[in-house]
Each structure stands twice: as structure tokens, then as C-alpha cells.
Design an enzyme around this catalytic site. Sequence first.
Site, mmCIF file in Angstrom:
data_model
loop_
_atom_site.group_PDB
_atom_site.id
_atom_site.type_symbol
_atom_site.label_atom_id
_atom_site.label_comp_id
_atom_site.label_asym_id
_atom_site.label_seq_id
_atom_site.Cartn_x
_atom_site.Cartn_y
_atom_site.Cartn_z
ATOM 1 N N GLU A 83 1.126 -0.558 -5.160
ATOM 2 C CA GLU A 83 0.169 0.525 -5.399
ATOM 3 C C GLU A 83 0.999 1.805 -5.470
ATOM 4 O O GLU A 83 1.301 2.416 -4.448
ATOM 5 C CB GLU A 83 -0.869 0.619 -4.278
ATOM 6 C CG GLU A 83 -1.977 1.599 -4.616
ATOM 7 C CD GLU A 83 -2.375 2.512 -3.459
ATOM 8 O OE1 GLU A 83 -3.214 3.401 -3.676
ATOM 9 O OE2 GLU A 83 -1.838 2.351 -2.358
ATOM 10 N N ASP A 113 0.823 -1.206 0.000
ATOM 11 C CA ASP A 113 0.000 0.000 0.000
ATOM 12 C C ASP A 113 0.862 1.263 0.000
ATOM 13 O O ASP A 113 1.919 1.316 0.631
ATOM 14 C CB ASP A 113 -0.895 -0.014 1.254
ATOM 15 C CG ASP A 113 -1.825 1.167 1.309
ATOM 16 O OD1 ASP A 113 -2.667 1.296 0.403
ATOM 17 O OD2 ASP A 113 -1.716 1.969 2.253
#
Length: 635
Positions: free
Chosen positions: A368, A315
Amino acid sequence: MNNNVQAYSLLTDFDIDLFKAGKHFRLYEKLGAHLIEVDGVKGVYFAVWAPSARSVSVVGDFNYWIQGDHQLNVRWDSSGIWEGFIPGIDKGTTYKYKIQSNNEGLITEKSDPFALYCEHPPHTASVVWDLDYKWKDKKWMDTRKDHNGLDKPYSVYEVHLGSWKRNAEGNFLTYLEFAEDLVNYVKETGFTHIEFMPIMEFPYDPSWGYQLVGYFAPTSRFGKPQDFMVLVDKLHQAGIGVILDWVPSHFPEDAHGLGFFDGSNLFEHPDRRKGYHPDWKSLVFNYGRNEVRSFLISNAIFWLQNYHVDGLRVDAVASMLYLDYSREDGEWEPNIYGGRENLDTISFLKDFNEAVYSNFEGVQTIAEESTSFPMVSRPTFVGGLGFGMKWMMGWMHDTLEYFKKDTVYRKYHQNELTFSMTYTFSENFMLPLSHDEVVYGKKSIAGRMPGDEWQKFANLRLLYGYMFTHPGTKLLFMGSEFGQSSEWNFDGSLDWHLLQYNYHEGIKKTITDLNALYKTQPALHEKQFSPETFEWINYSDHQNAVMSYIRKGHSPEDNLIVICNFTQVTRENYRIGLYKKGELIAVFNSDAEIYGGSGVENTTKLKVEASPYDGREYSIELTLPPLSVTVYKFK
């Protein structure tokens, strides 16, 4: 020495050397709470890193939470590790570390950073536990490289467990209930993988799990660690891979967490310009500190090793890579070369990826990363960060911008769709329609589509057909697969009642068939990251808002011809150029009645003629259904 704590160590000198060098990638085997037997006496060995501590006591339900009764011993080797064996403690004991700091005698009371299990929030104690479990997924583990390769279909269903489905009383389902309902559903809809939004323990539900405290513990909201193992096991037995969201980018300031752990900036960077995230009001790991690198990489290895996880989606990588991320001038300091890149992060991410890929076969790491940082999904030995894949945020943004436009204006914006092909093969891209796109007033994916009800759902089928025939792997957030009308609400359940309506059931059938198409047609996955997989037929017919292209696998016999009609006008006698004579057969039509479409299709044999068109020797005339993707193959 405290009489209630016996001197004992699981740590060797080599462990300490690796830890200090940032190269101990199985630190969870040595730090934390371990059920062992010493001289015939059962108990728990505790070890915790707290170099700024004056004393460390284990407090818990076994000693009425009294500080000093069970004080650990500091190691002699300046590692900053406190350890000891406490006899008589058993599995299920709740505990914390009470730490008196050298920093003005400050006292902190902390959960165990290596705890395997935590109390159900809002309670914050750690729980002594083990990882005993008999796995039944040997077949999957032995062959998962055949499922997870970059040349294999990789269609991901992104799930937030707390809101996928609730029981009749509105409460969470359990891991064991998910192991039935969720596994059957993912298998039915044909996704190859499931991605769980963070399941590591977190204190605050509105964070969706992205503010972690218990990095080594599956959240107790849904059951025990072994219950989560059952869920992973059942998914594997159903032939479904498991990806976990992993958050090495930041952590919350909760008093029982990692922040200011021993009265010093232990896990977080001491410089607030590097150690505090203004967007999320959270702390940022000190990637330049070797012991912190050992902690984080050990955590990644832990989930892959002990929970048989097949991939980690990392993330907020962009927030880690740039020193000036979400910071104004004067709020950040350039690196030693005067640049904005965080050199410690770059080094850490390379170490992380090298550790993952060298220790496990058939796994993937996915970044990401929302910027144009180069070579994110390229190997470290050629200068890349070493990820297996990267989210294609540009495709997501441009595609959703295009689709929300009324069809009458689309002819002016076709470049928003064709632009992605100018950089598609610069990385191993995954096409994401994720949870971030269905919150904060953005509307659901279905809710963004223009037109009347029929057009909205036709547009949605068209979007998904375009997504599944575009190069790259796929990710779809839960609810989007049946056209969830409202925005995602983390505090409730998906609107499953919508499946009683034909249009919503039609979207689910569309996704099911697209997953099948992706899996069974080699042209859609064999070369999905290579320029060889894609060839335009015509991208410039913006006047009709039509695009056509060819997808290719290893064999020319597998080639697919894809035509997208982005308006509600049925295009009859629409001609496209082709590369050989023959007869076409339709393998997918998003306008089919079974999906809720109008059922427009070609009713005659589709013979390719020796008539030049689109710069090719041959061509064919087709009927293009309204707002549709049609896919053909040579017979």
C-alpha cells in the site's frame, strides 16, 4: 541463579549471530514461551530480548504475579537475551515480563513480543500456547502457485472481521462461525482471495487493528489460534487464497506493548524525528537495528509458515519510505545523501521481500504505497523494492472523482479516466476500492454515485465493470459488493438486510458475474501487467462520454472488446473500429435486467463490416445501453 528457574537454552551461537546480523528469520522458534520437556519434566522455556534490563522476571497466574520469584538468566554473549526453563507451567498459563531497567531502575511490565496467544482485550497478559494443528489443505498448498501467479485472476474481498457480520445479540462471530458463513459467501460471490484487515492482537477497536501489540498472536476476540487456522484451512479447501494486512510501519505506545520495552528505545527509533508517527501518535520501528529487522521479518515468515497464509499486504509503506512523511520543515533530518528517502527502510523492505520469496513458492507481497516511488513492484536484483504488487491509489482517486460527477459534466473530465493508462504498466498494480474510501465522511462507494436511484445503481455497475476490465488485479471492500448505502461502521454489522431489495441484489449478481468473467476470460488476466494486454479503440469521444478498448491474452481468439458509456443516454448506431471481419457476441452487459438494468441490448446479429473507422479497416455499429459496460468477443 534463581532456584525456580533452570538454566536452559534453545539458542545456539549461530542463532545469536544471525539475530545480531538481522538475518534470523525464524526467531519465533527460539524467543517467546515454548512448551518443552527437560529431563523428563514438562514446563515452559522463556526467552526475551531486553538488553537494557538489570533483571527480568516472569510473572503470572502461576506465581500470583510476584516479581523476583521466577527471574530469568541473562546470556553471557551480550545478545541482551534473558532466558530460562520454568517447570510445571502448562498451556493456558497467563504471564508477562517484569523488567527492571538499567535506566534509573525503571520497571516495566510487558506482554511477550513473541506470544502465540493473548488475553481478550482489555486484558493484556500473554498466554502460553502451542501451534498444534492438523492441516487439511495439502491440495491447495501444493498448487497455490497456480492460483497466486501474476498471470492469474486475483480478485480480493477485503474484510474487517469485527464488522462483517454480528450475531443476533450484536456480538462478534467466532473464527469457527466465519469458517462457515464467510467461506460460503466468498465462494458464492466468486472472489479468488480474501484479505483480512489486521487480525494480529490489538488493544483498541477503533484502530481497526492497525495498532498492533501481539504481532505473533491472532486476536482472541474471535477465538483461539487454532480456530483461526480452521478458518484459513476452510478457505483453502474452498479454493480461496488468504492475504493478511501486515503492519511493520508503526506500533502503539500502550504500556504493555513494544514501546520503551526494557526502559530504552528498543524496538522504536531513539530519534523522535524517525521514531514517532505524528499522524497516528504511534512509535516507528528502528529499521536500522539488526535485531529489530530479525523480529519483523521473522513475523512475516511466521504467518506464511504457521498459518499457511498466501500473501501479505504491507500497510502504510509510503510513511516508512520518506523521512519527511507528515512532517514540516525542521521536523525531519535528510539522509546521508541529503535526500528524503529512509535508506534503512529501503534496505529492510528489500530484505523482507527477498526472505519471503526465497522461502515460499506461490505467495505475494502487496504494497500500500501512495506515492510515485519508483520500482516498488520490481525485483530487488534490478533495483526494485521486490513487492509482487502495488496498490494503484492514483486510479482509485481519479476514478472516484470522475464517477461522483453528474453525467452532464463528464465530457469535460474524460482525461481523469484515460490518464491511468499512461502509467498502468509502470508497476504491477492492484486496483483498490478499500476500507479507506468508505469512512470519515467520504460516503460509501454506492453513496458517491450521482443521479436518482436507478442511475446510482447503474453508475455503480458501470464502475465495477470498468474496474474489472481495466488492467490490474482487483480489491473490493466488504459491503461494496452489494451496494452498502451507508458508510462503514467498524462497531456494527454490514447492512445485510439490503439484499432483499432488487437493486442491491443486482449489484451482488454483477460482482459475481464480473468475478466469473475475470476468471474465465484469459484476456483479462494472462497479461494483466503487460502493455500487450491493452489497446485503445477510442479514448477521445469525450463529447459522448464513451470509451472503448481491447483486452488481450496470449491468443488473439481470446480478445475482448470493451465499451463504456458514462451517460444515461442510450447510444444507437454507435460505430467503433475493429481489426478484422467476423461476428461479435456479448459476454457481459451491466445494463442487463438481471442486475437491475434497463435491459437494452443489441437484438440483431453483430456483423463487422469492411468499413474503415477509428483508424482501422473494419467497424461495427452497436447500441450502447445507458450507463453501462458492454463486453464482446469474436464468435
